[in-house]
Design an enzyme around this catalytic site. Structure first.
Site, short mmCIF file in Angstrom:
data_model
loop_
_atom_site.label_atom_id
_atom_site.label_comp_id
_atom_site.label_asym_id
_atom_site.label_seq_id
_atom_site.Cartn_x
_atom_site.Cartn_y
_atom_site.Cartn_z
N CYS A 232 1.06 -1.31 0.30
CA CYS A 232 0.68 -0.14 0.10
C CYS A 232 0.94 1.35 -0.14
O CYS A 232 0.50 2.54 0.52
CB CYS A 232 -0.28 0.29 1.12
SG CYS A 232 -1.82 -1.92 1.16
N ASP A 258 -2.80 -2.23 -3.34
CA ASP A 258 -3.83 -0.81 -3.21
C ASP A 258 -2.74 -0.46 -4.68
O ASP A 258 -3.12 1.40 -4.88
CB ASP A 258 -3.84 -0.19 -1.91
CG ASP A 258 -4.17 1.35 -2.28
OD1 ASP A 258 -5.17 1.33 -2.96
OD2 ASP A 258 -3.61 2.01 -2.16
N GLU A 263 -0.09 3.58 -13.01
CA GLU A 263 -1.57 3.69 -12.61
C GLU A 263 -1.44 5.22 -13.54
O GLU A 263 -0.99 6.10 -14.41
CB GLU A 263 -1.42 4.81 -10.98
CG GLU A 263 -1.05 3.05 -10.50
CD GLU A 263 -0.81 3.73 -8.65
OE1 GLU A 263 -1.04 4.92 -8.64
OE2 GLU A 263 -0.77 2.78 -7.85
N HIS A 281 -5.73 2.30 -5.87
CA HIS A 281 -4.96 3.47 -4.63
C HIS A 281 -5.63 4.20 -3.54
O HIS A 281 -5.74 5.43 -3.54
CB HIS A 281 -4.00 4.33 -6.27
CG HIS A 281 -2.79 4.94 -5.36
ND1 HIS A 281 -1.39 5.15 -5.91
CD2 HIS A 281 -2.65 5.36 -4.12
CE1 HIS A 281 -1.36 5.97 -5.42
NE2 HIS A 281 -1.52 6.19 -3.56
N LEU A 282 -6.31 3.47 -2.63
CA LEU A 282 -7.27 3.46 -1.86
C LEU A 282 -6.34 4.10 -0.84
O LEU A 282 -7.02 4.50 0.88
CB LEU A 282 -8.44 2.40 -1.86
CG LEU A 282 -9.30 2.50 -2.75
CD1 LEU A 282 -10.22 1.59 -2.65
CD2 LEU A 282 -9.86 3.47 -3.59
N ALA A 284 -5.05 6.59 0.83
CA ALA A 284 -5.20 7.95 1.58
C ALA A 284 -7.31 8.29 1.19
O ALA A 284 -7.51 8.75 1.90
CB ALA A 284 -4.75 9.31 1.35
#
Length: 531
Positions: A232, A258, A263, A281-282, A284
């Site tokens: 992550c 993540d 990307e 990419h969660l 945050a």
């Protein structure tokens, strides 16, 4: 006239209101950042630009930003900002490095649970009307060995949460001292030991030259059978193609990702594998974290535009406007001194001792200390800035001490930095000449006078004939132009050093040729930000 700020990405109403309450003229256009041409057309009207990740602040945008003074990024990542171009334009770049630490750490823990219990696949099966209870046999986290790669801010929180889950936590972090490891209750190990022992591995390091592909094909082969891997942190830390093959073979039991090397990730070797949990990419992406960073950036930008206070700046020191004129060259010197030490030191640092002599003793030591520490830490975390550097040092149990003294030598003032590790002490001193340029004046107790360049080569040797010739001939044979050449020794025939300022990086082939001569004890290329 009140300062004018453009918000070109989605920020909360509360953040927008902070600007208004402080008397700042704010223009909230949350979709403008997606239109780079329109942004370039209007950016010249604004003193400040508040963004998230959708807006890309390119050199073209900055060229059009004739009045821009500060860019505030609500979040930690600033890859969407051309920081070099911003620095050249005199535009401050701020971020909010601490607003989403807990959120990202919790996501890593959640991914561990999801991978261990196959929750996403079991959920999809159950939604499809199946009842495949025996198919989804999981494993407990309790008593499992968790290997944490990177025990800084986020990694440290993960260590704490994992210990609460009764996991056995081992950590690999070159800057984690034994004292700090003991304090947070983890076992400090080398990377190979972590790979061999860990039943779960989670990564929490930035993407740098040192960490890129840290879980390479070679290192993945060192992991124990049945390991589960969580990332992550940043894409590019793991060889995704090799990991996919090891997941198919069963050597790796599961993975939770993540972040990805490319990307937005629409294709990836990990996609479609039944033992992989993927999220876009969660790390945050919680309402609390998004609100925290939005409010923080609004406060920081308001403080700067109204009072000149600088917080969490990535490209300038946290000093007042009055101090900046005098402090600028000394802050750059301090950064170079720290950069030298950081690039030369591989083992964990226990203490940083900074001596201020003569005129340097009258300056803002807090800012200079921050610059020294930031210079040291940049080797392992390029996102460290002068505000976050002391926090990072504290997190790693590094003791920072400062000493001031009256003029004691040939220079009106100088700064000397000494780092203490379990193996050695290493020191370097420097001063600022009347031309405002920093100089290195002493390394390892050996007096020198070296101008600081972007590309440098440092060597140590016994004081014997042939050193100058070997260095000069080798650089010439490899097309490397020497701008400045400095030598020093402690005694005739004793220990000696050389510091070359060159126009381009010294290639590995040239360093290998120097090593073949047998004349040198150490050959180290160095890079400094001299912009």
């Amino acid at each position: 006239m009140a300062p004018k700020v453009l918000i070109s990405d989605k920020l909360s109403d509360a953040a927008v209101q902070i600007f208004r309450d402080r008397g700042i003229d704010v223009d909230f256009q949350p979709d403008l950042g997606k239109d780079k041409d329109k942004l370039a057309e209007v950016i010249g009207q604004y003193d400040g630009l508040a963004i998230r990740s959708a807006t890309r602040v390119t050199e073209k945008i900055l060229d059009a930003a004739t009045n821009l003074k500060v860019i505030g990024r609500a979040g930690i990542g600033t890859d969407n900002i051309d920081k070099e171009a911003a620095s050249k334009k005199g535009v401050i770049v701020m971020n909010t490095p601490f607003g989403n630490m807990i959120t990202t750490a919790e996501h890593a823990i959640a991914m561990m649970f999801a991978v261990a219990r196959q929750i996403p696949e079991a959920s999809a099966s159950t939604h499809a009307g199946k009842w495949e209870k025996s198919k989804f046999m999981g494993v407990e986290l309790t008593n499992k060995t968790l290997g944490v790669i990177g025990a800084g801010n986020i990694g440290g929180i993960v260590c704490d949460r994992a210990r609460g889950l009764k996991m056995k936590v081992i950590a690999y972090d070159p800057f984690l001292s034994q004292e700090k490891a003991d304090k947070i209750g983890v076992e400090k190990v080398e990377l190979d030991a972590l790979l061999a022992r860990a039943e779960f591995i989670t990564l929490h390091v930035p993407l740098t030259d040192q960490t890129r592909n840290i879980l390479s094909a070679e290192n993945l082969a060192k992991t124990r059978k049945g390991v589960r891997i969580i990332n992550c942190a940043r894409g590019g830390l793991v060889d995704e193609a090799t990991l996919a093959e090891m997941l198919k073979s069963g050597h790796v039991a599961g993975a939770g990702f993540d972040v990805f090397a490319q990307e937005p990730a629409t294709e990836n070797p990990l996609f479609g594998l039944p033992n992989v949990v993927c999220t876009p990419h969660l790390g945050a992406a919680t309402s609390e974290a998004q609100e925290n960073v939005a409010l923080q950036v609004a406060e920081q930008m308001s403080n700067y535009l109204l009072t000149g206070a600088v917080e969490n700046a990535l490209n300038m020191p946290s000093v007042t406007a009055e101090e900046a004129k005098v402090m600028g060259p000394w802050i750059k010197l301090s950064d170079h001194l720290g950069g030298f030490i950081g690039q030369m030191t591989d083992e964990p640092i226990k203490a940083i001792n900074i001596l201020y002599d003569g005129t340097a003793s009258t300056l803002n030591h807090e800012a200079l200390n921050c610059s020294v520490v930031a210079g040291i830490m940049k080797k392992v975390n390029p996102e460290v800035n002068m505000v976050s550097a002391p926090v990072v040092a504290r997190e790693r149990g590094i003791q920072i001490s400062t000493t001031s003294q009256d003029k004691s030598g040939a220079f009106d003032g100088y700064v000397k930095v000494t780092v203490v590790t379990s193996k050695r002490e290493r020191s370097i001193a420097g001063t600022v000449f009347s031309d405002g340029k920093p100089r290195f004046i002493q390394i390892k107790g050996i007096n020198i006078d070296a101008e600081v360049g972007r590309h440098m080569l440092y060597t140590t040797n016994e004081d014997v004939p042939g050193i100058i010739g070997a260095l000069g001939n080798t650089m010439g044979a490899n097309g490397v132009n020497i701008a400045n050449f400095t030598l020093g020794r402690n005694t005739a025939g004793g220990e000696a050093i050389a510091l070359l300022y060159v126009d381009e990086p010294v290639p590995a082939e040239a360093r290998a040729k120097l090593a073949e001569t047998g004349l040198f004890n150490q050959i180290k290329p160095l890079e400094f930000d001299v912009a």
